[in-house]
Design a protein around this motif. Structure first.
Motif, PDB file in Angstrom:
ATOM      1  N   UNK A  34      31.547  40.662  35.883  1.00  0.00           N
ATOM      2  CA  UNK A  34      32.023  41.317  34.662  1.00  0.00           C
ATOM      3  C   UNK A  34      33.159  42.300  34.922  1.00  0.00           C
ATOM      4  N   UNK A  35      33.170  42.915  36.108  1.00  0.00           N
ATOM      5  CA  UNK A  35      34.184  43.940  36.381  1.00  0.00           C
ATOM      6  C   UNK A  35      35.152  43.541  37.488  1.00  0.00           C
ATOM      7  N   UNK A  36      35.221  42.247  37.783  1.00  0.00           N
ATOM      8  CA  UNK A  36      36.065  41.798  38.892  1.00  0.00           C
ATOM      9  C   UNK A  36      37.535  42.128  38.689  1.00  0.00           C
ATOM     10  N   UNK A  37      37.963  42.209  37.430  1.00  0.00           N
ATOM     11  CA  UNK A  37      39.376  42.482  37.169  1.00  0.00           C
ATOM     12  C   UNK A  37      39.824  43.841  37.647  1.00  0.00           C
ATOM     13  N   UNK A  38      38.896  44.800  37.697  1.00  0.00           N
ATOM     14  CA  UNK A  38      39.242  46.159  38.118  1.00  0.00           C
ATOM     15  C   UNK A  38      39.014  46.394  39.604  1.00  0.00           C
ATOM     16  N   UNK A  39      38.172  45.578  40.224  1.00  0.00           N
ATOM     17  CA  UNK A  39      37.762  45.860  41.593  1.00  0.00           C
ATOM     18  C   UNK A  39      38.925  45.865  42.572  1.00  0.00           C
ATOM     19  N   UNK A  40      39.881  44.943  42.399  1.00  0.00           N
ATOM     20  CA  UNK A  40      40.954  44.825  43.379  1.00  0.00           C
ATOM     21  C   UNK A  40      42.020  45.912  43.252  1.00  0.00           C
ATOM     22  N   UNK A  41      41.829  46.811  42.313  1.00  0.00           N
ATOM     23  CA  UNK A  41      42.691  47.989  42.229  1.00  0.00           C
ATOM     24  C   UNK A  41      42.121  49.150  43.036  1.00  0.00           C
ATOM     25  N   UNK A  42      40.898  48.998  43.535  1.00  0.00           N
ATOM     26  CA  UNK A  42      40.260  50.048  44.314  1.00  0.00           C
ATOM     27  C   UNK A  42      40.577  49.881  45.796  1.00  0.00           C
ATOM     28  N   UNK A  43      40.298  50.925  46.566  1.00  0.00           N
ATOM     29  CA  UNK A  43      40.536  50.856  48.011  1.00  0.00           C
ATOM     30  C   UNK A  43      39.694  49.755  48.639  1.00  0.00           C
ATOM     31  N   UNK A  44      38.445  49.653  48.224  1.00  0.00           N
ATOM     32  CA  UNK A  44      37.582  48.612  48.770  1.00  0.00           C
ATOM     33  C   UNK A  44      38.058  47.218  48.404  1.00  0.00           C
ATOM     34  N   UNK A  45      38.552  47.058  47.187  1.00  0.00           N
ATOM     35  CA  UNK A  45      39.058  45.755  46.752  1.00  0.00           C
ATOM     36  C   UNK A  45      40.292  45.341  47.537  1.00  0.00           C
ATOM     37  N   UNK A  46      41.191  46.288  47.767  1.00  0.00           N
ATOM     38  CA  UNK A  46      42.395  45.980  48.544  1.00  0.00           C
ATOM     39  C   UNK A  46      42.043  45.656  49.986  1.00  0.00           C
ATOM     40  N   UNK A  47      41.039  46.343  50.513  1.00  0.00           N
ATOM     41  CA  UNK A  47      40.609  46.072  51.882  1.00  0.00           C
ATOM     42  C   UNK A  47      40.013  44.675  51.991  1.00  0.00           C
ATOM     43  N   UNK A  48      39.183  44.294  51.019  1.00  0.00           N
ATOM     44  CA  UNK A  48      38.591  42.951  51.034  1.00  0.00           C
ATOM     45  C   UNK A  48      39.669  41.887  50.886  1.00  0.00           C
ATOM     46  N   UNK A  49      40.598  42.094  49.967  1.00  0.00           N
ATOM     47  CA  UNK A  49      41.663  41.109  49.773  1.00  0.00           C
ATOM     48  C   UNK A  49      42.535  41.000  51.026  1.00  0.00           C
ATOM     49  N   UNK A  50      42.894  42.147  51.603  1.00  0.00           N
ATOM     50  CA  UNK A  50      43.716  42.124  52.813  1.00  0.00           C
ATOM     51  C   UNK A  50      43.026  41.411  53.963  1.00  0.00           C
ATOM     52  N   UNK A  51      41.726  41.624  54.114  1.00  0.00           N
ATOM     53  CA  UNK A  51      40.970  40.954  55.168  1.00  0.00           C
ATOM     54  C   UNK A  51      40.937  39.444  54.928  1.00  0.00           C
ATOM     55  N   UNK A  52      40.885  39.053  53.661  1.00  0.00           N
ATOM     56  CA  UNK A  52      40.892  37.628  53.316  1.00  0.00           C
ATOM     57  C   UNK A  52      42.235  37.002  53.661  1.00  0.00           C
ATOM     58  N   UNK A  53      43.322  37.713  53.380  1.00  0.00           N
ATOM     59  CA  UNK A  53      44.659  37.216  53.734  1.00  0.00           C
ATOM     60  C   UNK A  53      44.790  37.047  55.239  1.00  0.00           C
ATOM     61  N   UNK A  54      44.326  38.017  56.002  1.00  0.00           N
ATOM     62  CA  UNK A  54      44.415  37.930  57.460  1.00  0.00           C
ATOM     63  C   UNK A  54      43.611  36.738  57.976  1.00  0.00           C
ATOM     64  N   UNK A  55      42.410  36.531  57.430  1.00  0.00           N
ATOM     65  CA  UNK A  55      41.585  35.404  57.860  1.00  0.00           C
ATOM     66  C   UNK A  55      42.262  34.078  57.520  1.00  0.00           C
ATOM     67  N   UNK A  56      42.862  34.017  56.354  1.00  0.00           N
ATOM     68  CA  UNK A  56      43.573  32.812  55.909  1.00  0.00           C
ATOM     69  C   UNK A  56      44.738  32.495  56.841  1.00  0.00           C
ATOM     70  N   UNK A  57      45.523  33.512  57.189  1.00  0.00           N
ATOM     71  CA  UNK A  57      46.674  33.292  58.055  1.00  0.00           C
ATOM     72  C   UNK A  57      46.241  32.941  59.476  1.00  0.00           C
ATOM     73  N   UNK A  58      45.228  33.620  59.968  1.00  0.00           N
ATOM     74  CA  UNK A  58      44.724  33.309  61.308  1.00  0.00           C
ATOM     75  C   UNK A  58      44.247  31.863  61.390  1.00  0.00           C
ATOM     76  N   UNK A  59      43.712  31.360  60.308  1.00  0.00           N
ATOM     77  CA  UNK A  59      43.203  29.991  60.290  1.00  0.00           C
ATOM     78  C   UNK A  59      44.306  28.955  60.493  1.00  0.00           C
ATOM     79  N   UNK A  60      45.582  29.372  60.296  1.00  0.00           N
ATOM     80  CA  UNK A  60      46.710  28.483  60.537  1.00  0.00           C
ATOM     81  C   UNK A  60      47.139  28.457  62.000  1.00  0.00           C
ATOM     82  N   UNK A  61      46.584  29.346  62.811  1.00  0.00           N
ATOM     83  CA  UNK A  61      47.048  29.510  64.187  1.00  0.00           C
ATOM     84  C   UNK A  61      46.125  28.825  65.186  1.00  0.00           C
ATOM     85  N   UNK A  62      46.706  28.411  66.288  1.00  0.00           N
ATOM     86  CA  UNK A  62      45.920  27.856  67.383  1.00  0.00           C
ATOM     87  C   UNK A  62      44.948  28.906  67.931  1.00  0.00           C
TER      88      UNK A  62
END
Length: 287
Positions: A34-62
């Motif tokens: 219900x509140x997912x739209x606001x979560x990624x504006x918080x510090x915790x939301x940005x941290x989770x999203x950033x960690x997801x981006x790093x995992x995604x990019x690492x998955x492209x590497x040997x």
């Protein structure tokens, strides 16, 4: 399901980080949906999203193979994202590998890493996050909030279920898109015996919706309609009010039923009552 003869699903495979991060949040609980739209504006939301981006990019590497061997899990998984979120040293090592690939263009790995918001995430981790890390109590509070409010339903599952759905370190894996290929895929996860397992069932349903929509887009680009060129899929579920999602961030029951047939998916669902559905989805979405 969790039994030895049953299969797991690599929940995030093939998804961009935005979809993956939103799915982790939305599926964790009805409250977070219900509140997912606001979560990624918080510090915790940005941290989770950033960690997801790093995992995604690492998955492209040997280099991902080294992490998979060390941590005994896939790198683009909920389990590894959870480790990145709380372990600053691990994040720095992954960051170093990504930058190294971008500089040296190892087998075009660097090109795969470029562009997907790496710059903005890198800046956030190296400027904003360090402010929190300088205050240990503040940093621990941010991480604890995400772990308790978002990741707990996933990390408190049984070891068998984590191996099959959270760490993806077992060979017995399939994907829900087999249901889009005319096969029968049965969800044997018992939500009554393990309330935390609701998050997995909701995630499986959401993944099916996302994959069905992506299939429709592919067919549209070829000038085809799914219903004329691909097997139809029936989503058959009871007690569906327990699986409802209403977010607009990813495919959900808010909008998907209105165009499900054009994606080749038919709903055949049971709910306890209209009142139960309204309580889960709200009156507008229920109507």
């Amino acid at each position: 399901g969790p039994e030895p003869e049953q299969y797991g699903v690599d929940m995030l495979r093939g998804m961009n980080p935005e979809f993956a991060a939103n799915m982790i949040v939305v599926c964790s609980s009805p409250e977070n949906d219900a509140k997912s739209g606001d979560f990624f504006d918080t510090a915790g939301g940005k941290l989770l999203y950033g960690s997801t981006v790093y995992a995604y990019l690492l998955n492209n590497l040997e280099a991902r193979k080294n992490y998979t061997k060390k941590y005994k899990m896939g790198v683009y998984t909920i389990g590894f994202i959870a480790k990145l979120l709380e372990d600053a040293d691990l994040r720095l090592q992954v960051e170093s590998d990504i930058i190294d690939a971008m500089i040296h263009r190892y087998r075009e790995e660097g090109y795969l890493c470029e562009g997907y918001q790496f710059d903005s995430v890198f800046t956030y981790f190296n400027e904003e996050v360090k402010k929190y890390e300088q205050s240990e109590n503040m940093w621990m509070s941010v991480v604890a909030t995400v772990k308790e409010n978002i990741l707990a339903p996933y990390m408190q599952l049984s070891d068998s279920m984590k191996d099959k759905f959270i760490f993806c370190n077992t060979e017995k894996m399939i994907d829900v898109n087999q249901a889009l290929e005319g096969k029968i895929v049965c969800n044997a996860i018992n939500m009554t015996a393990n309330p935390n397992a609701r998050a997995l069932s909701v995630m499986l349903k959401s993944r099916l919706m996302i994959l069905a929509s992506e299939r429709q887009i592919r067919f549209s680009k070829e000038g085809k309609e799914v219903r004329g060129y691909a097997p139809m899929c029936m989503l058959l579920a009871d007690e569906y009010q327990d699986l409802v999602t209403i977010t607009r961030k990813i495919e959900s029951d808010y909008s998907f039923p209105n165009r499900a047939r054009s994606t080749g998916v038919y709903y055949c669902i049971g709910v306890q009552s209209y009142a139960a559905l309204t309580m889960a989805a709200g009156k507008d979405a229920s109507d």
